[in-house]
Scaffold this motif. Structure first.
Motif, PDB file in Angstrom:
ATOM      1  N   ALA A   1      10.305 -37.079  36.824  1.00 31.85           N
ATOM      2  CA  ALA A   1       9.252 -37.026  36.423  1.00 31.85           C
ATOM      3  C   ALA A   1       8.295 -36.649  35.652  1.00 31.85           C
ATOM      4  CB  ALA A   1       8.073 -38.183  37.833  1.00 31.85           C
ATOM      5  N   HIS A   2       8.807 -35.296  36.553  1.00 32.48           N
ATOM      6  CA  HIS A   2       7.550 -33.751  35.865  1.00 32.48           C
ATOM      7  C   HIS A   2       7.885 -33.744  34.489  1.00 32.48           C
ATOM      8  CE1 HIS A   2       6.392 -29.956  35.721  1.00 32.48           C
ATOM      9  NE2 HIS A   2       7.164 -29.335  35.271  1.00 32.48           N
ATOM     10  N   GLN A   3       9.752 -33.595  34.131  1.00 26.09           N
ATOM     11  CA  GLN A   3      10.020 -33.512  32.717  1.00 26.09           C
ATOM     12  C   GLN A   3       9.832 -34.646  32.150  1.00 26.09           C
ATOM     13  OE1 GLN A   3      14.601 -33.579  32.726  1.00 26.09           O
ATOM     14  NE2 GLN A   3      14.693 -33.997  30.654  1.00 26.09           N
ATOM     15  N   ARG A   4       8.968 -35.929  32.428  1.00 26.16           N
ATOM     16  CA  ARG A   4       9.030 -37.014  31.279  1.00 26.16           C
ATOM     17  C   ARG A   4       7.424 -36.999  31.671  1.00 26.16           C
ATOM     18  NH1 ARG A   4      11.452 -42.340  33.897  1.00 26.16           N
ATOM     19  NH2 ARG A   4      13.778 -41.993  33.509  1.00 26.16           N
ATOM     20  N   LEU A   5       6.657 -36.185  31.707  1.00 28.51           N
ATOM     21  CA  LEU A   5       5.118 -35.301  31.506  1.00 28.51           C
ATOM     22  C   LEU A   5       5.403 -34.694  30.765  1.00 28.51           C
ATOM     23  CD1 LEU A   5       2.514 -35.774  32.258  1.00 28.51           C
ATOM     24  CD2 LEU A   5       3.117 -34.370  33.947  1.00 28.51           C
ATOM     25  N   ALA A   6       5.493 -34.249  30.823  1.00 30.55           N
ATOM     26  CA  ALA A   6       6.030 -32.228  30.110  1.00 30.55           C
ATOM     27  C   ALA A   6       6.733 -32.821  28.301  1.00 30.55           C
ATOM     28  CB  ALA A   6       7.223 -31.240  30.568  1.00 30.55           C
ATOM     29  N   VAL A   7       7.915 -33.703  28.411  1.00 27.80           N
ATOM     30  CA  VAL A   7       7.911 -33.859  27.435  1.00 27.80           C
ATOM     31  C   VAL A   7       7.152 -34.900  26.529  1.00 27.80           C
ATOM     32  CG1 VAL A   7       9.660 -35.410  25.941  1.00 27.80           C
ATOM     33  CG2 VAL A   7       9.985 -33.871  27.927  1.00 27.80           C
ATOM     34  N   SER A   8       6.486 -35.886  26.980  1.00 27.00           N
ATOM     35  CA  SER A   8       5.431 -36.916  26.542  1.00 27.00           C
ATOM     36  C   SER A   8       4.025 -35.913  25.754  1.00 27.00           C
ATOM     37  CB  SER A   8       5.330 -37.721  27.280  1.00 27.00           C
ATOM     38  OG  SER A   8       4.295 -37.012  28.224  1.00 27.00           O
ATOM     39  N   ARG A   9       3.960 -35.107  26.621  1.00 32.24           N
ATOM     40  CA  ARG A   9       2.942 -33.994  25.223  1.00 32.24           C
ATOM     41  C   ARG A   9       3.404 -33.263  24.679  1.00 32.24           C
ATOM     42  NH1 ARG A   9      -0.690 -32.097  30.462  1.00 32.24           N
ATOM     43  NH2 ARG A   9      -2.217 -31.901  28.978  1.00 32.24           N
ATOM     44  N   THR A  10       4.761 -32.794  24.917  1.00 34.07           N
ATOM     45  CA  THR A  10       5.031 -31.799  23.592  1.00 34.07           C
ATOM     46  C   THR A  10       5.824 -32.003  22.429  1.00 34.07           C
ATOM     47  OG1 THR A  10       6.943 -31.706  25.092  1.00 34.07           O
ATOM     48  CG2 THR A  10       4.505 -30.320  25.519  1.00 34.07           C
ATOM     49  N   VAL A  11       6.965 -33.278  23.063  1.00 29.82           N
ATOM     50  CA  VAL A  11       7.887 -33.854  21.603  1.00 29.82           C
ATOM     51  C   VAL A  11       6.682 -35.167  20.513  1.00 29.82           C
ATOM     52  CG1 VAL A  11       9.130 -32.818  22.808  1.00 29.82           C
ATOM     53  CG2 VAL A  11       9.606 -34.941  23.675  1.00 29.82           C
ATOM     54  N   LEU A  12       7.903 -35.800  19.812  1.00 32.59           N
ATOM     55  CA  LEU A  12       7.287 -37.071  19.557  1.00 32.59           C
ATOM     56  C   LEU A  12       8.190 -38.372  20.348  1.00 32.59           C
ATOM     57  CD1 LEU A  12       6.924 -35.306  15.407  1.00 32.59           C
ATOM     58  CD2 LEU A  12       4.906 -36.373  17.286  1.00 32.59           C
ATOM     59  N   ASP A  13       8.790 -39.036  19.488  1.00 29.10           N
ATOM     60  CA  ASP A  13       9.589 -39.930  20.578  1.00 29.10           C
ATOM     61  C   ASP A  13      10.969 -39.952  19.099  1.00 29.10           C
ATOM     62  OD1 ASP A  13       8.663 -41.675  17.595  1.00 29.10           O
ATOM     63  OD2 ASP A  13       7.332 -42.389  18.656  1.00 29.10           O
ATOM     64  N   ASP A  14      11.780 -40.465  19.602  1.00 29.28           N
ATOM     65  CA  ASP A  14      12.771 -40.272  18.932  1.00 29.28           C
ATOM     66  C   ASP A  14      12.632 -40.922  17.386  1.00 29.28           C
ATOM     67  OD1 ASP A  14      13.620 -39.618  21.202  1.00 29.28           O
ATOM     68  OD2 ASP A  14      15.300 -41.499  21.278  1.00 29.28           O
ATOM     69  N   ASN A  15      12.083 -41.997  17.131  1.00 30.78           N
ATOM     70  CA  ASN A  15      11.629 -42.459  15.573  1.00 30.78           C
ATOM     71  C   ASN A  15      11.092 -41.403  14.869  1.00 30.78           C
ATOM     72  OD1 ASN A  15      13.265 -45.018  16.636  1.00 30.78           O
ATOM     73  ND2 ASN A  15      10.961 -45.783  17.143  1.00 30.78           N
ATOM     74  N   GLU A  16      10.316 -41.013  15.573  1.00 31.26           N
ATOM     75  CA  GLU A  16       9.408 -40.302  14.492  1.00 31.26           C
ATOM     76  C   GLU A  16      10.270 -38.712  14.273  1.00 31.26           C
ATOM     77  OE1 GLU A  16       6.658 -40.630  13.381  1.00 31.26           O
ATOM     78  OE2 GLU A  16       6.275 -38.349  12.703  1.00 31.26           O
ATOM     79  N   TYR A  17      10.574 -38.434  15.470  1.00 29.88           N
ATOM     80  CA  TYR A  17      11.978 -37.046  15.708  1.00 29.88           C
ATOM     81  C   TYR A  17      13.024 -38.005  13.641  1.00 29.88           C
ATOM     82  CZ  TYR A  17      10.548 -33.145  18.366  1.00 29.88           C
ATOM     83  OH  TYR A  17       9.741 -32.673  19.008  1.00 29.88           O
TER      84      TYR A  17
END
Length: 213
Positions: A34-50
């Motif tokens: 959960a912590h990882q998902r929270l961190a990722v959601s605020r610092t990276v783009l989704d797979d399609n955007e990448y």
């Protein structure tokens, strides 16, 4: 009978303790994810955007490599052992591949591995990237999936906190100026690096192609 009863009770206690230990481990793992998902959601783009961004980058690299394929005078030393001796004189598909390899390596080493964020002042961006690299290096190898997840969570948390602390700089009036200045610097630097192995004068497609990359 007492012995059997004691044995059954001991087994029950052991199983109960084992159950709660495993439940605690599962809870800890869930918290980590959960912590990882929270961190990722605020610092990276989704797979399609990448995917879209890397596809655009790949297309720009390919276009530049193709446009200068006949303008090479030599092969960079690190790549020469893998290229046919007549590749430069022929100047066809193989030299397009040479260009892709050279440009891609330059992008990784001079951009991805050097700067933290283009909207920041250049020296600050470089220093923050050095810190991130040091954090990754200090983690050492990951022997299990849990180790890997914990390492990702640690870097994600650091990136999230750092970006949150830099919100004013990333959204301020100087952000676009920093991006423009860094872009101009990198275009000039890439062209200079490529010109070492290109014929003189360099092809007119070089500068606009580098700017697209």
């Amino acid at each position: 009978m007492l012995a059997n009863g004691f044995s059954a009770e001991a087994k029950y206690t052991k199983v109960k303790r084992y159950y709660f230990e495993k439940e605690a481990q599962v809870q800890q793992l869930q918290n980590t994810v959960a912590h990882q998902r929270l961190a990722v959601s605020r610092t990276v783009l989704d797979d399609n955007e990448y995917t879209q961004r890397f596809n655009r980058l790949d297309g720009a690299i390919n276009n530049l490599a193709f446009s200068i394929r006949k303008d090479w005078k030599s092969i960079p030393q690190w790549l020469a052992p893998y290229i046919n001796e007549d590749a430069v004189s022929v100047g066809t598909k193989e030299m397009t591949s040479v260009g892709r390899a050279v440009i891609s390596r330059w992008v990784v080493e001079e951009i991805f591995e050097r700067y933290f964020h283009p909207a920041l002042e250049a020296m600050l961006s470089v220093r923050l990237k050095e810190i991130e690299t040091n954090l990754r290096r200090q983690q050492g190898p990951a022997f299990t999936e849990e180790d890997k997840e914990n390492q990702i969570a640690r870097i994600s948390a650091w990136r999230r906190t750092t970006l949150d602390g830099l919100t004013d700089a990333l959204q301020g009036s100087g952000a676009q100026a920093n991006i423009t200045s860094l872009t101009d610097h990198l275009v000039e630097k890439m062209c200079a690096a490529l010109e070492i192995d290109l014929k003189s004068p360099p092809p007119p497609e070089l500068v606009p192609g580098a700017r697209m990359v």
